[in-house]
Design a protein around this motif. Structure first.
Motif, PDB file in Angstrom:
ATOM      1  N   TYR A 104       0.870  -1.110   0.062  1.00 37.87           N
ATOM      2  CA  TYR A 104      -0.109  -0.103   0.075  1.00 37.87           C
ATOM      3  C   TYR A 104       1.106   1.248  -0.041  1.00 37.87           C
ATOM      4  O   TYR A 104       1.881   1.390   0.590  1.00 37.87           O
ATOM      5  CB  TYR A 104      -0.653  -0.020   1.475  1.00 37.87           C
ATOM      6  N   ILE A 147      -7.110   3.116   1.425  1.00 38.02           N
ATOM      7  CA  ILE A 147      -6.616   1.725   1.550  1.00 38.02           C
ATOM      8  C   ILE A 147      -7.022   0.984   2.732  1.00 38.02           C
ATOM      9  O   ILE A 147      -6.939  -0.313   2.927  1.00 38.02           O
ATOM     10  CB  ILE A 147      -4.953   1.725   1.815  1.00 38.02           C
ATOM     11  N   ALA A 149      -6.389  -0.506   6.197  1.00 37.81           N
ATOM     12  CA  ALA A 149      -5.061  -0.902   6.538  1.00 37.81           C
ATOM     13  C   ALA A 149      -4.731  -0.560   7.954  1.00 37.81           C
ATOM     14  O   ALA A 149      -3.703  -0.559   8.466  1.00 37.81           O
ATOM     15  CB  ALA A 149      -4.048  -0.405   5.634  1.00 37.81           C
ATOM     16  N   GLU A 150      -5.782  -0.532   8.745  1.00 37.13           N
ATOM     17  CA  GLU A 150      -5.705  -0.075  10.092  1.00 37.13           C
ATOM     18  C   GLU A 150      -4.479   1.164  10.085  1.00 37.13           C
ATOM     19  O   GLU A 150      -3.769   1.359  11.230  1.00 37.13           O
ATOM     20  CB  GLU A 150      -5.051  -1.216  11.083  1.00 37.13           C
ATOM     21  N   ASN A 208      -9.991   0.112  -2.718  1.00 36.47           N
ATOM     22  CA  ASN A 208      -9.717  -1.073  -1.924  1.00 36.47           C
ATOM     23  C   ASN A 208     -11.098  -1.607  -1.057  1.00 36.47           C
ATOM     24  O   ASN A 208     -11.574  -0.463  -0.430  1.00 36.47           O
ATOM     25  CB  ASN A 208      -8.730  -0.857  -0.720  1.00 36.47           C
ATOM     26  N   ASN A 242      -9.839  -4.724  -4.967  1.00 36.77           N
ATOM     27  CA  ASN A 242     -10.033  -5.738  -4.190  1.00 36.77           C
ATOM     28  C   ASN A 242     -11.374  -5.901  -3.318  1.00 36.77           C
ATOM     29  O   ASN A 242     -11.550  -5.221  -2.659  1.00 36.77           O
ATOM     30  CB  ASN A 242      -8.782  -5.599  -2.979  1.00 36.77           C
ATOM     31  N   LYS A 244     -14.229  -7.064  -1.094  1.00 41.02           N
ATOM     32  CA  LYS A 244     -14.220  -7.511   0.408  1.00 41.02           C
ATOM     33  C   LYS A 244     -15.440  -8.380   0.305  1.00 41.02           C
ATOM     34  O   LYS A 244     -16.505  -8.036   0.002  1.00 41.02           O
ATOM     35  CB  LYS A 244     -14.410  -6.439   1.182  1.00 41.02           C
ATOM     36  N   ASP A 269     -10.617 -10.381  -1.375  1.00 40.31           N
ATOM     37  CA  ASP A 269      -9.846 -10.938  -0.477  1.00 40.31           C
ATOM     38  C   ASP A 269     -10.517 -11.750   0.532  1.00 40.31           C
ATOM     39  O   ASP A 269     -12.024 -12.061   0.539  1.00 40.31           O
ATOM     40  CB  ASP A 269      -9.371  -9.684   0.516  1.00 40.31           C
ATOM     41  N   GLU A 305      -5.563 -10.011  -1.069  1.00 42.82           N
ATOM     42  CA  GLU A 305      -5.144 -10.033   0.553  1.00 42.82           C
ATOM     43  C   GLU A 305      -5.912 -11.282   0.872  1.00 42.82           C
ATOM     44  O   GLU A 305      -6.965 -11.635   0.909  1.00 42.82           O
ATOM     45  CB  GLU A 305      -5.738  -8.994   1.252  1.00 42.82           C
ATOM     46  N   TRP A 310      -3.515 -11.483  11.861  1.00 41.92           N
ATOM     47  CA  TRP A 310      -4.650 -10.721  12.112  1.00 41.92           C
ATOM     48  C   TRP A 310      -4.224  -9.546  13.070  1.00 41.92           C
ATOM     49  O   TRP A 310      -3.127  -9.812  13.865  1.00 41.92           O
ATOM     50  CB  TRP A 310      -5.624 -11.308  12.532  1.00 41.92           C
ATOM     51  N   PHE A 311      -4.752  -8.318  12.946  1.00 38.02           N
ATOM     52  CA  PHE A 311      -4.260  -7.131  13.774  1.00 38.02           C
ATOM     53  C   PHE A 311      -4.892  -7.442  15.177  1.00 38.02           C
ATOM     54  O   PHE A 311      -5.970  -8.006  15.377  1.00 38.02           O
ATOM     55  CB  PHE A 311      -4.633  -5.761  12.953  1.00 38.02           C
ATOM     56  N   TYR A 354      -1.514 -11.140   3.448  1.00 33.13           N
ATOM     57  CA  TYR A 354      -1.368  -9.842   4.136  1.00 33.13           C
ATOM     58  C   TYR A 354      -1.573 -10.322   5.750  1.00 33.13           C
ATOM     59  O   TYR A 354      -2.580 -10.958   6.126  1.00 33.13           O
ATOM     60  CB  TYR A 354      -2.864  -9.212   3.964  1.00 33.13           C
ATOM     61  N   TYR A 374       2.185  -3.579  14.726  1.00 32.68           N
ATOM     62  CA  TYR A 374       1.437  -4.115  13.477  1.00 32.68           C
ATOM     63  C   TYR A 374       2.123  -5.517  13.078  1.00 32.68           C
ATOM     64  O   TYR A 374       2.223  -5.844  11.921  1.00 32.68           O
ATOM     65  CB  TYR A 374       1.312  -3.213  12.303  1.00 32.68           C
ATOM     66  N   TYR A 376       1.400  -8.477  13.436  1.00 33.64           N
ATOM     67  CA  TYR A 376       0.374  -9.014  12.616  1.00 33.64           C
ATOM     68  C   TYR A 376       0.368 -10.639  12.766  1.00 33.64           C
ATOM     69  O   TYR A 376      -0.420 -11.484  12.293  1.00 33.64           O
ATOM     70  CB  TYR A 376       0.148  -8.723  11.139  1.00 33.64           C
TER      71      TYR A 376
HETATM   72  C1  IPT Z   1      -9.137  -5.719   4.943  1.00 34.04           C
HETATM   73  C2  IPT Z   1      -8.201  -4.470   4.328  1.00 34.04           C
HETATM   74  O1  IPT Z   1      -8.320  -4.507   2.956  1.00 34.04           O
HETATM   75  C3  IPT Z   1      -6.850  -4.272   4.581  1.00 34.04           C
HETATM   76  O2  IPT Z   1      -6.410  -2.916   4.422  1.00 34.04           O
HETATM   77  C4  IPT Z   1      -6.627  -4.341   6.030  1.00 34.04           C
HETATM   78  O3  IPT Z   1      -7.569  -3.279   6.902  1.00 34.04           O
HETATM   79  C5  IPT Z   1      -7.113  -5.883   6.463  1.00 34.04           C
HETATM   80  O4  IPT Z   1      -8.687  -5.905   6.044  1.00 34.04           O
HETATM   81  C6  IPT Z   1      -7.542  -6.152   7.804  1.00 34.04           C
HETATM   82  O5  IPT Z   1      -6.099  -6.085   8.516  1.00 34.04           O
HETATM   83  S1  IPT Z   1     -10.622  -5.550   5.325  1.00 34.04           S
HETATM   84  C7  IPT Z   1     -11.366  -6.737   5.851  1.00 34.04           C
HETATM   85  C8  IPT Z   1     -10.907  -7.736   6.382  1.00 34.04           C
HETATM   86  C9  IPT Z   1     -12.826  -6.422   6.411  1.00 34.04           C
END
Ligand code: IPT
Length: 978
Positions: A104, A147, A149-150, A208, A242, A244, A269, A305, A310-311, A354, A374, A376
């Motif tokens: 990104y 984007i 992306a948190e 995105n 991408n 969702k 994704d 993705e 995971w975050f 991702y 992050y 992840y």
């Molecule tokens: C997806 C996003 O495209 C990415 O930017 C990031 O936020 C990721 O999730 C989570 O880390 S969004 C999605 C899982 C609803």
């Protein structure tokens, strides 16, 4: 179905490839692409100045007329603020079998104000793209403009929150700013397109997860605008979006792409729960609108993705963030095999994980939902260390690159195996059969898979890929119960590698028309020959080597059977002089062959053997510049006579002494001079938060303050009768507000968790109510001073302009009195020209450079840690420390903060002036903060400054502050100071 019969190629004139697409368009039907012979994947990309074609058919991308399976990993340059280290991560990815990196580009990171763009220093996109070319890895560029992306505002700049119009629509004001951004990004990207020989950008994503306004003009025109803009800027590689949740949004033909459907791919994704059965989302999947790739039968399965971790949210009772070890445990190596192999078995041939290196949301980059790290739970951790999640990635990545049969697979007849789910695929041209066998149960299963005359064992919740009828160079593998990893030709012999768990018994059967000569060179193996079949049985332990020669084939085959741990110390490399295979060290960064010499660079952790197979005539080997004494081994390699040394010890100083301490928040004092602060007297706003009747706009963004802390001073003349004051404010999660009246602390209020009914979910607004002390309820001049810690702007995931929700104070009222307040506001100073807009908020110390290394703190009182101060406000601590890490060592260092979790305080961590993140002692879960080399001087002096915000309700630290080693290796990249 109106199929284009034209080649889908990125460049005019490439129809010469003649890849006619046939077929009916039915989901799982095979499209003949007879002019793409099964053959090696394209050579690793470089900025070679040559034109290249990037086309595709239903099976895969077709690059320069060769099939390419894209095996990509995500990293974010903005989450690693030390450009030298980008190369480290890129080299690690390439070495571990990723052939692409997806990035990104975050608009807010590059733009402090409309019309202002910075692509220098840690923001040097051009440099990143150059490094990717030098590393030989393709780039998937994803510059938004949105984007997610948190990241703060989902990538939108703070200033965009104060502009007219609705973001993520065809609104003209928004589009004007979007074009400004894309002008900047595309000017750089355009120089690095693989199609034009300028670099390795292979694919480009617009927007995105855009799932709003899909059928409305506002959405379709927006997407069409982005498409046209990017094309007009000369970006000629395939574009995609991408989707969702696999809705089938933005498939080819769903919006106006100027009739260029053939250069638009459908991508979607997925972040499936690791506890569920892996979903069938590819071409061979369930179909329907949620079926993933089936929504677009003419384009190859593209997952921009797929969750590789995971975050983690903030800690505490509501969010319950547990730290990234937990993410890594939930999505471990077995998860990767199970889910990614399922994707592959469903026809996904463009696969991006991702994240692969998550990195750090340093400064004020994180969206409210996440904390600084992050990491992840990604395969490469935040400290740039390889985790065992790289094992499956390595094995599969090498396989997809080295075994071309896998780039064109159709679904084949169903086969079954007791206790296992089997996906059966076949290459229609070569006849090779592929079986992805998956164990969804809780026990290890050993079963019979048709075509494989040996028991197949799959551990619980795991998977493996098996092949039959596969050409390995000049020989053919009839079957094996071990997973193939690569086949290449090095000098006078061919080499094939198969892998499995340590201790496992493997059977590998090769077609041999005549009796071969078989030598077990190393390891525990047996063989037998009967009826044209050579059967090799080996128990995996390290590297088992079996040399097969004769049997009617002139070239010998060295069969290497590697257990998992060993497989990630096998490093294949393509060089212009031919293939090289290196065995031993913890990492191979580069391999160059010239004449009879091979020059290798890389890392060791423990002492390691070094062995090289390569082109004929190789005699000399260098490792990190030093010549090695080598001997030819029985398996035809050059083997170093002495092991390579491991890494030496790294000692870190204790951070006990040398601390100085100073309290600030003079803004709380009644006589503080705020005359140069901005007047907060606006009456209108573009924020989505309504302005309360009869009050001025107090939203910080409207006054140009977008990041970190913000101060308010409200002047009024009569406090008679005032019993209490109510301060309505809005922040992200973990926001807080501190107030003083005439210098007297009124209290600290912290943003409650969403379970609290007073919080409007998502907007994070609440009201602090403080009593007005009796003695202050007087006539005469008063000052209400308020400090708000904002936690950044919401992401605009649903395209509802939620990044424009107010941040800061929203309304102030008194009970028992109605004084008119005249407000002044002060946030961050002009952005740091090097560290950028997200480095600082508006604390007094930040505005006066207390975080900077050269700040003169000689007159600050000395202090000792641990501390137990009890007061509301802001106190800074500074110390210096020296490091003397050997220049041949890549030491990754972190800072640990620890204390009694009952203590209510938080810390902004500044290393050499760089904001390395926020620690919240009573929330967690993060205690260790990565300090990237380059910002950290590993051979020199460093300054650490901690800005401590304490609630005043408990004693406050800091207590335990120390450095920790996140990992070390002998080797590494050359690191330039940032
Ligand atoms: C997806 C996003 O495209 C990415 O930017 C990031 O936020 C990721 O999730 C989570 O880390 S969004 C999605 C899982 C609803």
């Amino acid at each position: 179905m109106g199929l284009s019969r034209r080649t889908f190629s990125a460049l005019a004139g490439t129809t010469a490839l003649g890849l006619a697409l046939g077929g009916s368009g039915a989901a799982s039907c095979a499209y003949a692409a007879p002019t793409v012979p099964t053959g090696p994947a394209p050579a690793p990309p470089a900025a070679d100045g040559k034109r290249h074609t990037i086309g595709f058919d239903r099976y895969s991308l077709i690059v320069d007329g060769r099939r390419l399976v894209v095996w990509s990993g995500e990293m974010h340059p903005f989450r690693l603020p030390s450009p030298s280290l980008w190369r480290d991560v890129l080299q690690k990815m390439r070495a571990h079998g990723y052939n692409a990196v997806s990035i990104y580009v975050s608009w807010n990171y590059h733009s402090a104000a409309p019309g202002q763009y910075d692509f220098t220093g840690v923001r040097d996109l051009d440099l990143f793209l150059r490094m990717a070319s030098e590393t030989g890895i393709y780039v998937i560029l994803r510059p938004g403009p949105y984007i997610n992306a948190e990241i703060d505002g989902g990538g939108f700049p703070g200033w965009l929150t104060a502009t007219e119009g609705t973001a993520r629509t065809s609104d003209p004001t928004y589009l004007k700013y979007v074009d400004e951004w894309l002008d900047q990004v595309n000017a750089i990207a355009g120089r690095h397109l693989y199609s034009k020989g300028g670099g390795t950008i292979l694919l480009y994503q617009i927007e995105n997860e855009y799932d709003a306004h899909v059928t409305e003009p506002a959405g379709r025109d927006y997407m069409a605008h982005l498409y046209r803009k990017v094309r007009a800027d000369g970006i000629d590689v395939p574009l995609f979006h991408n989707d969702k949740g696999r809705n089938g949004y933005w498939i080819p033909g769903s919006f106006d792409t100027d009739g260029e459907q053939g250069r638009w791919l459908y991508g979607f994704d997925g972040y499936p729960s690791p506890t569920l059965t892996p979903p069938d989302w590819g071409h061979f999947g369930v179909g329907g609108t949620k079926g993933g790739a089936t929504a677009s039968p003419q384009t190859p399965g593209l997952v921009p993705e797929f969750g590789g971790g995971w975050f983690d949210p903030w800690g505490g009772v509501w969010f319950k963030g547990k730290g990234y070890a937990e993410s890594r445990r939930l999505r471990d190596a077995a998860y990767e095999r199970r889910f990614y192999l399922t994707n592959f078995a469903n026809g996904i041939t463009l696969h991006n994980v991702y994240m692969t290196f998550g990195g750090t949301s340093w400064g004020w980059l994180p969206a409210p939902v996440v904390y600084t790290s992050y990491d992840y739970g990604a395969a490469i951790d935040e400290g740039r260390q390889a985790t065992d999640k790289l094992v499956p990635m390595h094995q599969l990545g090498q396989l997809l690159y080295h075994v071309p049969d896998l780039a064109k697979l159709d679904r084949a007849e169903d086969v079954t195996a007791d206790g296992l789910k089997v996906y059966h695929l076949a290459n229609p041209d070569t006849g090779a059969q592929v079986y992805v066998v998956r164990n969804d149960g809780k026990q290890t299963v050993t079963s019979a898979v048709p075509g494989i005359d040996a028991p197949v064992t799959v551990p619980a919740q795991d998977a493996r890929l098996l092949v039959t009828g596969l050409k390995l160079g000049r020989r053919e593998l009839r079957y094996s119960n071990a997973q193939p990893m690569l086949a290449l030709s090095a000098g006078r012999q061919e080499i094939a590698v198969l892998t499995g768990r340590s201790g496992e018994t493997t059977v590998t059967a090769l077609e041999c028309a005549m009796r071969p000569t078989v030598t077990v060179v190393e390891g525990d193996a047996d063989w037998s020959y009967e009826d044209g079949l050579l059967r090799i049985e080996a128990q995996l332990d390290g590297l088992t080597r079996v040399l097969v020669s004769g049997g009617g084939v002139g070239t010998p085959l060295l069969l290497l059977l590697a257990d998992d741990e060993t497989s990630v110390r096998l490093w294949p490399r393509e060089t212009p002089s031919g293939s090289v295979l290196v065995y031993g060290p913890a990492l191979l960064r580069t391999a160059d062959v010239s004449g009879t010499a091979v020059r290798l660079t890389g890392d060791t952790v423990r002492a390691a053997e070094l062995e090289v197979w390569g082109p004929r005539g190789l005699r000399e080997v260098t490792w990190n510049g030093g010549e090695l004494k080598v001997r030819t081994s029985a398996s035809g390699s050059l083997r170093a006579a002495q092991p390579l040394p491991g890494v030496g010890t790294v000692t870190l100083p204790a951070l006990r002494g040398g601390w100085r301490r100073k309290t600030e928040n003079p803004e709380a004092a009644p006589d503080y001079d705020d005359s140069d602060w901005k007047l907060a007297d606006r009456t209108t706003t573009y924020s989505t938060t309504p302005v309360p009747d009869g009050q001025p706009v107090l939203f910080a963004d409207d006054y140009g303050f977008h990041y970190g802390d913000v101060w308010y001073r409200g002047h009024f003349t009569d406090a008679r009768g005032a019993e209490s004051v109510s301060l309505a404010y809005s922040t992200g999660t973990q926001g807080l507000l501190m107030a003083w009246l005439d210098g007297r602390p009124l209290g600290t209020h912290r943003m409650p968790v969403p379970g609290n009914s007073s919080v409007r979910q998502g907007s994070w607004a609440d009201t602090a109510v403080f009593d007005v002390p009796e003695e202050l309820r007087k006539d005469g001049a008063h000052v209400l001073s308020v400090l708000v810690r904002r936690m950044q702007h919401d992401q605009d995931g649903k395209a509802q302009d939620t990044h424009k929700v107010a941040r800061g104070l929203t309304a102030v009222t008194f009970a028992g009195a109605a004084p008119r307040l005249s407000w002044r506001i002060q946030g961050e100073a002009a952005p740091d020209p090097v560290r950028g807009p997200q480095n600082n908020g508006g604390l007094y110390g930040e505005r006066h450079g207390w975080h900077l290394p050269d700040h003169a703190d000689g007159d600050w009182p000395e202090a000792e840690l641990p501390r137990a101060d009890r007061q509301q406000g802001v106190t800074w601590y500074r110390t210096g420390f020296k490091l003397a890490v050997d220049s041949g060592i890549d030491a990754s260092i972190g800072l640990v903060l620890d204390d009694d979790p009952a203590r209510a305080y938080r810390v902004q961590i500044f290393l050499n002036g760089w904001n390395m993140g926020q620690y919240i002692n009573d929330v967690g879960p993060q205690h260790t903060f990565a300090l990237p080399n380059g910002i950290l001087r590993t051979r020199g002096t460093n300054t650490l400054a901690l800005a401590v915000l304490s609630d005043g309700t408990t004693p406050a630290g800091p207590s335990d502050v120390r450095l920790t080693l996140l990992g070390a290796a002998a080797g590494g990249v050359t690191v330039a100071d940032v």
